[in-house]
Design an enzyme around this catalytic site. Structure first.
Site, PDB file in Angstrom:
ATOM      1  N   THR A  30       0.827  -1.204   0.000  1.00  0.00           N
ATOM      2  CA  THR A  30       0.000   0.000   0.000  1.00  0.00           C
ATOM      3  C   THR A  30       0.862   1.254   0.000  1.00  0.00           C
ATOM      4  OG1 THR A  30      -0.082  -0.299   2.377  1.00  0.00           O
ATOM      5  CG2 THR A  30      -2.041  -0.966   1.144  1.00  0.00           C
ATOM      6  N   ASP A  31       2.141   1.128   0.439  1.00  0.00           N
ATOM      7  CA  ASP A  31       2.924   2.364   0.641  1.00  0.00           C
ATOM      8  C   ASP A  31       3.239   3.086  -0.663  1.00  0.00           C
ATOM      9  OD1 ASP A  31       4.888   0.449  -0.048  1.00  0.00           O
ATOM     10  OD2 ASP A  31       6.248   0.986   1.594  1.00  0.00           O
ATOM     11  N   SER A 122      17.859  -4.220   4.716  1.00  0.00           N
ATOM     12  CA  SER A 122      18.451  -3.089   3.975  1.00  0.00           C
ATOM     13  C   SER A 122      18.065  -1.751   4.603  1.00  0.00           C
ATOM     14  CB  SER A 122      18.072  -3.136   2.501  1.00  0.00           C
ATOM     15  OG  SER A 122      16.679  -3.224   2.348  1.00  0.00           O
ATOM     16  N   ASP A 166       9.636   0.845   5.120  1.00  0.00           N
ATOM     17  CA  ASP A 166      10.697   0.208   5.895  1.00  0.00           C
ATOM     18  C   ASP A 166      11.621   1.230   6.552  1.00  0.00           C
ATOM     19  OD1 ASP A 166       9.550  -2.061   4.860  1.00  0.00           O
ATOM     20  OD2 ASP A 166      11.017  -2.291   3.262  1.00  0.00           O
TER      21      ASP A 166
HETATM   22  C1  GLA Z   1       9.050  -3.981   0.469  1.00  0.00           C
HETATM   23  C2  GLA Z   1       9.250  -2.486   0.293  1.00  0.00           C
HETATM   24  C3  GLA Z   1       8.225  -1.704   1.142  1.00  0.00           C
HETATM   25  C4  GLA Z   1       6.795  -2.186   0.859  1.00  0.00           C
HETATM   26  C5  GLA Z   1       6.738  -3.715   0.986  1.00  0.00           C
HETATM   27  C6  GLA Z   1       5.376  -4.261   0.605  1.00  0.00           C
HETATM   28  O1  GLA Z   1       9.363  -4.378   1.780  1.00  0.00           O
HETATM   29  O2  GLA Z   1      10.540  -2.126   0.700  1.00  0.00           O
HETATM   30  O3  GLA Z   1       8.346  -0.337   0.859  1.00  0.00           O
HETATM   31  O4  GLA Z   1       6.359  -1.763  -0.402  1.00  0.00           O
HETATM   32  O5  GLA Z   1       7.708  -4.338   0.165  1.00  0.00           O
HETATM   33  O6  GLA Z   1       4.396  -3.821   1.491  1.00  0.00           O
END
Ligand code: GLA
Length: 355
Positions: A30-31, A122, A166
């Site tokens: 969703t981000d 990361s 993240d």
């Molecule tokens: C990865 C990306 C995050 C997000 C997730 C899915 O972890 O780094 O920004 O998009 O996938 O929710």
């Protein structure tokens, strides 16, 4: 105790930065659609020690990684090489792009964050590096800006189009609480986790294969759905728009349905936590998994089997966490039955392991 930095480079570090890995409880993919997320920091931490590398030219970076047991160097202007040093060099590159004048720097990287588990090693590394440099040089960098710099390093230097969840939870999160983040307004709030319960993270045994390819394909599908619907972002849709989106070609209608319903699940989940409705929160986790599996298609058979085992042995809710295509599940389990629950799940899925 002698620090790793001192052992490797023969002098003590001048500053230290730390950051936690995360599990996302609700709000997956969703981000990058301007939506809501609900991640929480895990106990695993990356620790970065830093000092000026006197005698070297500006733009020089040298780092030692305990995990890889090696020291690598890079100079200003050198591109990413597809190794772990990219994440360090990318952060320094990002700071330089922002106009910060950096001295030559030397780092030692240690910590407990497992890699390939889908718990964002990361972002923990980027935020720990940036915190170490901020502390060393007393940079006027707020926590939100620091998270964005980490994302920029990964997007524009490393070459992975990740979004902001993240880095934000690594920078603004507090262990033991969840970060309810609106990625459009970038406002956030810390939310209490269910008392008397464990947030369990279990790796399925298959390292997450979140290649830029898979992730970017999903992003492009969302962009294409927006174009066909004539909207700027999937965040502009609510579950009331389901009829409108059904007319989209497959798989775009399903991708869109995942994002719409997942945003709603985050809002409902925050409400459930506020009302101490733990079973209700668990049901939302289950629905989120089904949506990731069937509509967004980011799960794999090993993860689905692990989610089913987690449920069969009494988890209130269980779902794939993180980018997908492998990695870990997150489950909500009553604390008093956690040890038993875990033993049963691991007996069913011998290739799985507790994170
Ligand atoms: C990865 C990306 C995050 C997000 C997730 C899915 O972890 O780094 O920004 O998009 O996938 O929710």
């Amino acid at each position: 105790m002698t620090s790793l930095f001192e052992t490797v480079f023969g002098a003590p570090p001048e500053a230290v930065g730390r950051a936690h890995a995360r599990a996302n409880l609700l709000g997956e993919h969703t981000d990058y659609n301007g939506g809501f997320v609900l991640p929480t920091p895990l106990r695993y931490e990356t620790v970065v020690e830093v000092a000026e590398a006197t005698g070297e030219a500006a733009g020089f970076v040298e780092a030692h990684s305990a995990r890889f047991g090696e020291t690598r160097t890079r100079r200003a202007g050198e591109p990413a090489r597809g190794d772990w040093l990219d994440y360090v060099a990318g952060c320094l590159w990002g700071l330089a792009q922002e106009g910060y004048d950096l001295p030559p720097l030397r780092f030692a990287i240690d910590g407990t964050v497992p890699m390939g588990a889908g718990i964002s090693s990361s972002a923990a590394l980027e935020v720990a590096v940036l915190r170490a440099v901020r502390a060393l040089l007393k940079l006027p960098l707020g926590d939100g800006a620091l998270a964005r710099l980490g994302q920029r390093a990964e997007n524009d230097y490393v070459g992975m189009r990740c979004s902001i969840m993240d880095q934000m939870v690594a920078s603004l999160g507090t262990p033991g609480r969840a970060l309810f983040l609106d990625t459009r307004s970038m406002t956030s709030e810390l939310v209490d986790l269910p008392a008397g319960h464990r947030i369990a993270v279990v790796h399925c045994g298959t390292a997450h294969r979140l290649t830029a390819g898979d992730y970017n394909t999903r992003q492009r599908e969302c962009e294409e759905a927006c174009r066909l619907l004539g909207i700027a972002s999937l965040r502009d849709l609510s579950p009331d728009d389901l009829d409108r989106t059904r007319a989209l070609p497959d798989p775009l209608s399903r991708r869109t349905r995942h994002v719409m319903t997942e945003n709603q699940r985050v809002l409902d989940g925050v409400r459930a936590l506020a009302h101490r409705d733990w079973p209700g929160f668990g049901r939302l986790m289950d629905e989120s998994h089904a949506s990731q599996r069937d509509d967004y298609e980011v799960s794999i058979p090993e993860i689905n089997a692990l989610v089913e085992a987690a449920k069969r042995h009494g988890a209130l809710g269980a779902r794939l966490t993180g980018g997908g295509f492998g990695g870990s599940i997150v489950a909500l389990v009553e604390a008093f039955r956690y040890a038993d629950w875990l033993a049963h799940v691991l007996a069913d899925r011998p290739e799985a392991r507790e994170i």
